[in-house]
Design an enzyme around this catalytic site. Structure first.
Site, PDB file in Angstrom:
ATOM      1  N   TYR A   1      37.297  23.030  42.992  1.00 46.24           N
ATOM      2  CA  TYR A   1      38.042  24.264  43.259  1.00 46.24           C
ATOM      3  C   TYR A   1      39.471  23.973  43.747  1.00 46.24           C
ATOM      4  CZ  TYR A   1      38.884  29.170  43.882  1.00 46.24           C
ATOM      5  OH  TYR A   1      39.422  30.431  43.742  1.00 46.24           O
TER       6      TYR A   1
ATOM      7  N   ASP B   1      44.367  46.130  29.774  1.00 45.35           N
ATOM      8  CA  ASP B   1      44.849  44.817  30.185  1.00 45.35           C
ATOM      9  C   ASP B   1      45.964  44.929  31.236  1.00 45.35           C
ATOM     10  OD1 ASP B   1      45.589  42.228  30.432  1.00 45.35           O
ATOM     11  OD2 ASP B   1      46.329  41.993  28.376  1.00 45.35           O
TER      12      ASP B   1
ATOM     13  N   ALA C   1      40.673  38.730  38.392  1.00 46.86           N
ATOM     14  CA  ALA C   1      40.153  37.400  38.054  1.00 46.86           C
ATOM     15  C   ALA C   1      39.891  37.438  36.568  1.00 46.86           C
ATOM     16  CB  ALA C   1      38.878  37.099  38.827  1.00 46.86           C
TER      17      ALA C   1
ATOM     18  N   ALA D   1      39.783  46.484  39.911  1.00 42.14           N
ATOM     19  CA  ALA D   1      39.080  47.358  40.865  1.00 42.14           C
ATOM     20  C   ALA D   1      37.586  47.518  40.606  1.00 42.14           C
ATOM     21  CB  ALA D   1      39.723  48.754  40.827  1.00 42.14           C
TER      22      ALA D   1
END
Ligand code: NAD
Length: 400
Positions: A237, A114, A143, A52
């Protein structure tokens, strides 16, 4: 102390509290402006955001809180200031968000730790039970470069091509010069490890834990974010290790459809635009692509940041009366402006022409660099960077 940017490679090791607050304020202003065009119909009211504190997760939290007056719980992994070392940008931004949310009378609580661990999952569930009862939206926007498994093993993700080597260029933030990069193809283990870290497994673990605890409300939705990109970025990617992890998100969304039915809920993957975030700045080759993309999208008036994307995702897709704009894999598409022919044709045409000499003119490296600095709270108008500032910014943490 006086805080200035210290850039090493694609990392900036300092962050500015006032600038980070400015970033949050500007994002809130955007949401308020859009809200001025009409209230969000049936927006979420109790939202958990995992990841967040930066990029798309923070923007999603701001869209939910200020766009639909949602109570929010944020889970992130950030560090406070220690002696002369500044806190991480995500720490300052989360503290600023919480201050603004509370001033607006909105519930906002945070867990720092975590998210892969069962301890943080349990602490989050306990908090939901205690304060909110249930949530109606889970946004998973993590991410991470690595994941610690239950037995203590650390698995690292790799940003590498698959099957053949990648040769490209990146841009040095300090000197504004192109640097050649070449990457060998990933080993099969590196592909598997990247899927373990950035794939859908942990999202599924969160959803199952929340379902089992009975804290997902009837009609609850959950979202995860992916990137597809175009020919220019595919080699590193979508056709690389991270692409395999993103394919796994599509698998996870399909696998979650059945368990989410228990609450008449849905799991979505949303395809977002390529943007400057902490995670994106680490991807080899993205600097040139994004600098070209910013140039042409700003020129055409279609450039968006994270907050424009998440606010549009909420208003035009997830909580709109209109049907969702999904592709054949059922992914919500938010990348249509990036993938427009006129945008991609420009990027394709300039791709091999970029040199140190013309970088500043044919691309928007200045805008790309500014976005990088702003991500850490620098380069904002209206912030006095020469002034002394306290690097210690307190933040109440549920698990702190
Ligand atoms: P980001 O680096 O800005 O944010 C990552 C968030 O994850 C931060 O809040 C960080 O604190 C948190 N985090 C990292 N490790 C953690 C851990 N172990 N425990 C708890 N929190 C942890 O990243 P972002 O670019 O906003 O990425 C979010 C999602 O959006 C990712 O799935 C990414 O692939 C996707 N996405 C990004 C882009 C882009 O261009 N940036 C485009 C499309 C999709």
């Amino acid at each position: 102390m006086i805080i200035s940017p210290k850039i090493k490679g694609f990392l900036c090791t300092t962050a500015h509290p006032k600038g980070c607050e400015m970033d949050v304020l500007q994002q809130i202003e955007h949401v308020e402006r859009v809200k001025g065009q009409g209230l969000l119909a049936q927006g979420p009211k109790k939202v958990l955001v995992v990841g967040a504190s930066g990029g798309y997760g923070l923007a999603s939290r701001i869209s939910a809180a200020f766009g639909s007056e949602a109570a929010t719980i944020g889970v992130f992994f950030e560090r406070p200031a220690v002696k002369k070392r500044t806190a991480s940008a995500g720490w300052y931004k989360s503290a600023a968000f919480t201050k603004q949310a509370e001033a607006a009378g909105l519930y906002a609580k945070n867990l720092n730790g975590d998210a892969f661990s069962s301890e943080i999952k349990q602490a989050t569930i306990d908090l939901i039970k205690q304060d909110l009862g249930q949530i109606d939206m889970l946004i998973y926007s993590l991410a991470a470069p690595a994941r610690t498994l239950a037995d203590g093993t650390v698995v690292k993700s790799a940003l590498k091509p698959i099957g053949k080597s990648f040769a490209g260029a990146t841009i040095d933030f300090n000197s504004a010069e192109l640097r050649s990069i070449s990457l060998p193809p990933a080993e099969p283990q590196e592909v598997a490890d990247t899927v373990k870290v950035m794939g859908g497994e942990d999202w599924e673990l969160w959803v199952h834990a929340l379902l089992e605890a009975g804290v997902l409300a009837e009609g609850c939705i959950t979202t995860n974010y992916t990137y597809l990109g175009s020919e220019a970025t595919w080699p590193i990617y979508y056709h690389g290790t991270i692409g395999k992890a993103k394919e796994d998100l599509d698998r996870a969304a399909r696998a979650l459809a059945q368990p989410m039915q228990a609450v008449n809920g849905k799991a979505y993957v949303a395809v977002m635009k390529g943007l400057m975030t902490q995670a994106a700045s680490a991807i080899p080759g993205m600097a040139v692509y994004l600098s070209l993309l910013f140039k042409i999208m700003k020129q055409k008036g279609t450039h968006e940041g994270c907050i424009e994307q998440t606010t549009r995702l909420f208003r035009d897709q997830l909580f709109s009366a209109q049907p969702l704009n999904v592709d054949q894999q059922d992914r919500i598409r938010m990348d249509e402006l990036e993938l427009a022919d006129e945008i991609q044709n420009f990027v394709k045409a300039q791709w091999d022409l970029v040199t140190d000499e013309n970088l500043a003119t044919i691309s928007d490296f200045a805008g790309y660099r500014e976005a990088f600095l702003q991500m850490h709270g620098f380069a904002f108008d209206g912030v006095d960077y020469a002034a002394e500032i306290d690097q210690n910014v307190p933040m109440n943490l549920v698990n702190g």
